[in-house]
Scaffold this active site. Sequence first.
Site, PDB file in Angstrom:
ATOM      1  N   PRO A   2      33.597  44.218  40.656  1.00 54.49           N
ATOM      2  CA  PRO A   2      32.524  44.743  41.373  1.00 54.49           C
ATOM      3  C   PRO A   2      32.725  43.862  42.168  1.00 54.49           C
ATOM      4  CG  PRO A   2      32.319  45.897  38.960  1.00 54.49           C
ATOM      5  CD  PRO A   2      33.067  44.508  38.995  1.00 54.49           C
ATOM      6  N   GLU A   3      33.295  44.085  43.710  1.00 51.64           N
ATOM      7  CA  GLU A   3      32.257  43.835  45.246  1.00 51.64           C
ATOM      8  C   GLU A   3      31.124  44.403  45.841  1.00 51.64           C
ATOM      9  OE1 GLU A   3      35.772  43.436  47.716  1.00 51.64           O
ATOM     10  OE2 GLU A   3      37.124  42.821  46.428  1.00 51.64           O
ATOM     11  N   LYS A  52      26.382  40.583  44.814  1.00 54.64           N
ATOM     12  CA  LYS A  52      26.736  41.310  43.250  1.00 54.64           C
ATOM     13  C   LYS A  52      25.413  41.036  42.316  1.00 54.64           C
ATOM     14  CE  LYS A  52      31.204  39.437  44.131  1.00 54.64           C
ATOM     15  NZ  LYS A  52      32.891  39.083  43.786  1.00 54.64           N
ATOM     16  N   ARG A 258      42.636  32.252  42.502  1.00 48.46           N
ATOM     17  CA  ARG A 258      43.303  33.378  42.506  1.00 48.46           C
ATOM     18  C   ARG A 258      44.147  33.971  43.488  1.00 48.46           C
ATOM     19  NH1 ARG A 258      37.652  36.221  42.057  1.00 48.46           N
ATOM     20  NH2 ARG A 258      38.708  38.147  42.823  1.00 48.46           N
TER      21      ARG A 258
END
Length: 269
Positions: A2-3, A52, A258
Site C-alpha cells: 500500500p502506498e 507508509k 522494481r
Amino acid sequence: MPEGHTVHRMARLQRKRYAGRPVEVSSPQRRFTTGAEIVDGRVLERVEAHGKHLFQVYGPDLVVHVHLGLWGRFGNRRLPLDPPRGAVRMRIVGETHYADLRGPSACELFDDVEVKALRARLGEDPLRDDADPDRVWARISRSRSPLATLLMDQSVIAGLGNVFRAETLFRTGLDPMLPGRELGRERFDALWADLSEMLREGERAGKIETLRPEHDPALLEPPDAGGVCASVVYAYRRTGQPCLVCGTPIARSEHRARNLFWCPGCQSR
C-alpha cells in the site's frame, strides 16, 4: 505494498470510528499480546500517518506503530463481532465498529523517543500539512542519483510507491534517469505539486486514477488482474501499449529490482 494515500485514508477512517473513546485491544494471534494488554481499555487519542507508517496514540509514550508491508491488511467491520479469522495480529473494538490487523511487517508499541527517531529517518510526506518541500528539494538538488531512485527513497519522500512514481514522472514529462541535481527548482516545484494533487485525490477516492480530463479512459485496454489497483493510468503496467498522448509504446525496464514504466516520446530529455 500500500502506498501512502492508502495509509492516510486508513488513519482518517480510524479517527472517525475509534478516536476520542476507550477501545478494547487484543492480539488473537498472540504476537502483540503485551502491547495490546498495555493499551487495552485506554482512550485512543489520535491516529496519524507518515508515509507508509500508521501511528495510534494512546497517551504519552504509548504509541502503536503499524507498517503493513507487502501483505498487511487492516480491515474495518461493523459490530457485532465475528470470531477472529486467520492470523489477527491486533483487534481494536470500538462503540460501533471493530478492526482486525492481519499480516503487517510491523506492529509494535513505541515510546515517544522511538516514534521521533523513526520519523526522523523518513522524508517529507506530501499528504501531511507539515510537509516541507524545501527539505526534499535540498536532497534532490544535491544528488547524482536518477529521479527513479530518489522518488522511491522513503528518506527523501515518504509514502511514494511504484505506481505514483511512474505516473508523476509521466505527467510532468520527466526522464526517469534524469539525475536529481539536473532537475532545476521550477521543474521540482511542478513535480511536488503534481505528487500532492495525485496523492490527495487517491486518499479521497481510495484508488489510483491519474488520467487528466482530456484523456479518455475508454482508450485504455482492459487492465490485467495484477493492475486492478491502478487501471486508469498513463504508464504503470502498460508496457507496449500506445501512449495516450503521443502514441509511442510504453517502455519497461528493471530499476533497482522494481519495474519502471515510462514513455520514451513524452519523457525524453
